[in-house]
Design a protein around this motif. Structure first.
Motif, PDB file in Angstrom:
ATOM      1  N   MET A 126      44.237  44.688  43.678  1.00 25.51           N
ATOM      2  CA  MET A 126      44.460  43.323  43.078  1.00 25.51           C
ATOM      3  C   MET A 126      43.641  42.380  44.122  1.00 25.51           C
ATOM      4  O   MET A 126      43.809  42.042  45.300  1.00 25.51           O
ATOM      5  CB  MET A 126      45.917  42.879  43.076  1.00 25.51           C
ATOM      6  N   ILE A 127      42.782  41.395  43.340  1.00 28.39           N
ATOM      7  CA  ILE A 127      42.161  40.382  44.279  1.00 28.39           C
ATOM      8  C   ILE A 127      42.973  39.398  44.784  1.00 28.39           C
ATOM      9  O   ILE A 127      44.267  39.141  44.198  1.00 28.39           O
ATOM     10  CB  ILE A 127      41.037  39.548  43.087  1.00 28.39           C
ATOM     11  N   GLY A 128      42.796  39.011  45.990  1.00 23.28           N
ATOM     12  CA  GLY A 128      43.537  37.903  46.682  1.00 23.28           C
ATOM     13  C   GLY A 128      44.935  38.350  47.084  1.00 23.28           C
ATOM     14  O   GLY A 128      45.551  37.550  47.595  1.00 23.28           O
ATOM     15  N   ALA A 129      44.984  39.902  47.246  1.00 24.75           N
ATOM     16  CA  ALA A 129      46.377  40.136  47.787  1.00 24.75           C
ATOM     17  C   ALA A 129      46.260  41.813  48.422  1.00 24.75           C
ATOM     18  O   ALA A 129      46.828  42.592  47.940  1.00 24.75           O
ATOM     19  CB  ALA A 129      47.218  40.221  46.457  1.00 24.75           C
ATOM     20  N   ALA A 130      45.623  41.471  49.647  1.00 23.85           N
ATOM     21  CA  ALA A 130      45.393  42.745  50.335  1.00 23.85           C
ATOM     22  C   ALA A 130      46.676  43.355  50.884  1.00 23.85           C
ATOM     23  O   ALA A 130      46.874  44.518  50.651  1.00 23.85           O
ATOM     24  CB  ALA A 130      44.557  42.453  51.662  1.00 23.85           C
TER      25      ALA A 130
ATOM     26  N   ALA B 286      44.946  33.777  41.201  1.00 15.92           N
ATOM     27  CA  ALA B 286      44.467  34.985  41.057  1.00 15.92           C
ATOM     28  C   ALA B 286      45.283  35.710  39.734  1.00 15.92           C
ATOM     29  O   ALA B 286      44.815  36.413  39.015  1.00 15.92           O
ATOM     30  CB  ALA B 286      44.479  35.890  42.229  1.00 15.92           C
ATOM     31  N   GLY B 287      46.774  35.405  39.805  1.00 11.14           N
ATOM     32  CA  GLY B 287      47.558  36.011  38.775  1.00 11.14           C
ATOM     33  C   GLY B 287      47.303  35.676  37.463  1.00 11.14           C
ATOM     34  O   GLY B 287      47.100  36.167  36.447  1.00 11.14           O
ATOM     35  N   GLU B 288      46.882  34.579  37.298  1.00 10.17           N
ATOM     36  CA  GLU B 288      46.428  33.648  36.393  1.00 10.17           C
ATOM     37  C   GLU B 288      45.318  34.335  35.449  1.00 10.17           C
ATOM     38  O   GLU B 288      45.218  34.533  34.318  1.00 10.17           O
ATOM     39  CB  GLU B 288      46.550  32.136  36.542  1.00 10.17           C
ATOM     40  N   LEU B 289      44.180  34.479  36.499  1.00 11.35           N
ATOM     41  CA  LEU B 289      43.133  35.111  35.917  1.00 11.35           C
ATOM     42  C   LEU B 289      43.101  36.378  35.473  1.00 11.35           C
ATOM     43  O   LEU B 289      42.631  36.814  34.445  1.00 11.35           O
ATOM     44  CB  LEU B 289      41.975  34.818  37.118  1.00 11.35           C
TER      45      LEU B 289
ATOM     46  N   LEU C 116      34.705  39.811  39.429  1.00  9.61           N
ATOM     47  CA  LEU C 116      35.913  39.037  39.115  1.00  9.61           C
ATOM     48  C   LEU C 116      36.473  38.237  40.455  1.00  9.61           C
ATOM     49  O   LEU C 116      37.013  36.958  40.151  1.00  9.61           O
ATOM     50  CB  LEU C 116      37.248  40.219  38.964  1.00  9.61           C
ATOM     51  N   GLN C 117      36.447  38.986  41.619  1.00  9.29           N
ATOM     52  CA  GLN C 117      36.534  38.128  42.995  1.00  9.29           C
ATOM     53  C   GLN C 117      35.535  36.844  42.952  1.00  9.29           C
ATOM     54  O   GLN C 117      35.935  35.785  43.147  1.00  9.29           O
ATOM     55  CB  GLN C 117      36.373  39.072  43.878  1.00  9.29           C
ATOM     56  N   ARG C 118      34.310  36.920  42.522  1.00  6.21           N
ATOM     57  CA  ARG C 118      33.381  35.673  42.551  1.00  6.21           C
ATOM     58  C   ARG C 118      33.672  34.747  41.364  1.00  6.21           C
ATOM     59  O   ARG C 118      33.638  33.520  41.756  1.00  6.21           O
ATOM     60  CB  ARG C 118      32.027  36.229  42.495  1.00  6.21           C
ATOM     61  N   THR C 119      34.172  35.244  40.388  1.00  8.78           N
ATOM     62  CA  THR C 119      34.950  34.293  39.310  1.00  8.78           C
ATOM     63  C   THR C 119      35.991  33.647  39.856  1.00  8.78           C
ATOM     64  O   THR C 119      36.056  32.372  39.725  1.00  8.78           O
ATOM     65  CB  THR C 119      35.110  34.982  38.154  1.00  8.78           C
ATOM     66  N   TRP C 120      37.017  34.235  40.480  1.00  6.12           N
ATOM     67  CA  TRP C 120      38.054  33.520  41.146  1.00  6.12           C
ATOM     68  C   TRP C 120      37.542  32.514  41.994  1.00  6.12           C
ATOM     69  O   TRP C 120      38.221  31.409  42.066  1.00  6.12           O
ATOM     70  CB  TRP C 120      39.098  34.675  41.697  1.00  6.12           C
ATOM     71  N   GLU C 121      36.809  32.802  43.037  1.00  6.38           N
ATOM     72  CA  GLU C 121      36.449  32.015  44.081  1.00  6.38           C
ATOM     73  C   GLU C 121      35.800  30.711  43.594  1.00  6.38           C
ATOM     74  O   GLU C 121      35.816  29.540  44.084  1.00  6.38           O
ATOM     75  CB  GLU C 121      35.561  32.678  45.013  1.00  6.38           C
ATOM     76  N   GLY C 122      34.995  31.084  42.427  1.00 11.01           N
ATOM     77  CA  GLY C 122      34.412  30.065  41.794  1.00 11.01           C
ATOM     78  C   GLY C 122      35.216  28.956  41.123  1.00 11.01           C
ATOM     79  O   GLY C 122      34.986  27.776  41.026  1.00 11.01           O
ATOM     80  N   ALA C 123      36.218  29.410  40.512  1.00  7.63           N
ATOM     81  CA  ALA C 123      37.311  28.698  39.754  1.00  7.63           C
ATOM     82  C   ALA C 123      38.117  27.897  40.907  1.00  7.63           C
ATOM     83  O   ALA C 123      38.750  26.649  40.401  1.00  7.63           O
ATOM     84  CB  ALA C 123      38.428  29.554  39.167  1.00  7.63           C
TER      85      ALA C 123
END
Length: 254
Positions: free
Chosen positions: A140-144, A190-193, A247-254
């Motif tokens: 899961m992105i954003g949740a190590a 991250a969950g929303e995405l 997906l990570q980059r999309t999240w960071e861009g958002a």
């Protein structure tokens, strides 16, 4: 008379969400259910809604087995290790965040199994249900801390199954993606995405578990598409990682 009439069941983290749905479903099938949650008021509220087949036993999921066993008359037939922490953050998250995720998402399962197994092995039956999440199969992105410890939860469930299935111990790992619970809200943007677009209700997770138990299935996938993602990850890890990095980059861009 339900399929689990008078079966003695413990559900941790049952003050809401998936845990509450599991407790309701087991009780509807005739089981006697211990509703465990760290919050006494939430545990009591769920037990009250279920009625006479449920008993609230609040407290830390790591230490509930002995009290739950006493409340159920001396033994436990099914243990649902559902309590979890949705610990976000990256590799630089504070040590206490990592430790809390490790203790709840992994070691609570280990401690419960350590207490349950001697009785189960002696009588040749017992069922351990681990709420893992698709993050334990994928990531899961954003949740190590969450992703890493959920991988640990899955590994422990696999070990239990391969070690004891010939001695009557049945193990199931529930691996949903987004579920409409407080944990989804806590996942933030991250969950929303990633999770919200295909999120399901807790009752749907309970339905998937009961179907899997009837079939004797180890891995329970309330989101069937997760099987395809898991296959893609195993077949071509670099392509899968590239997709996740996008997906990570999309999240960071958002």
């Amino acid at each position: 008379m339900g399929a689990y009439q008078d079966t003695r069941v413990v559900v941790t983290g049952a003050g809401g969400g998936i845990g509450a749905a599991l407790a309701h479903r087991f009780a509807a099938e005739g089981a006697r259910v211990v509703v465990n949650d760290l919050d006494p008021d939430r545990a009591a509220a769920v037990a009250d809604r279920i009625g006479g087949r449920a008993l609230a036993v609040p407290g830390d999921a790591s230490t509930v087995v002995a009290e739950a066993r006493e409340a159920l008359g001396g033994t436990v037939d099914i243990y649902c290790a559902n309590a979890g922490i949705a610990a976000g953050g990256d590799a630089f998250a504070d040590e206490d965040v990592w430790d809390a995720a490790w203790q709840t998402n992994v070691m609570a399962h280990v401690r419960a199994a350590r207490l349950l197994l001697p009785d189960w092995l002696e009588r040749g039956s017992g069922r351990f249900v681990s709420t893992v999440s698709a993050a334990g199969l994928l990531t899961m992105i954003g949740a190590a801390p969450y992703s890493v410890t959920k991988h640990g939860a899955l590994a422990f469930a696999e070990w239990l199954s391969l070690t004891y299935r010939h001695r009557g111990i049945q193990v199931h790992a529930i691996c949903p993606q987004g579920v409409r619970t407080d944990m989804l809200t806590a996942a933030g943007s991250a969950g929303e995405l990633v999770l919200a677009p295909t999120a399901i209700e807790p009752d749907t997770v309970a339905d998937a578990l009961f179907d899997g138990m009837a079939k004797g299935t180890f891995m329970i996938l309330p989101h069937p598409e997760v099987a395809g993602y898991y296959t893609a990850r195993a077949t071509d890890p670099d392509r899968w990682l590239s997709g996740m990095n996008h997906l990570q980059r999309t999240w960071e861009g958002a």
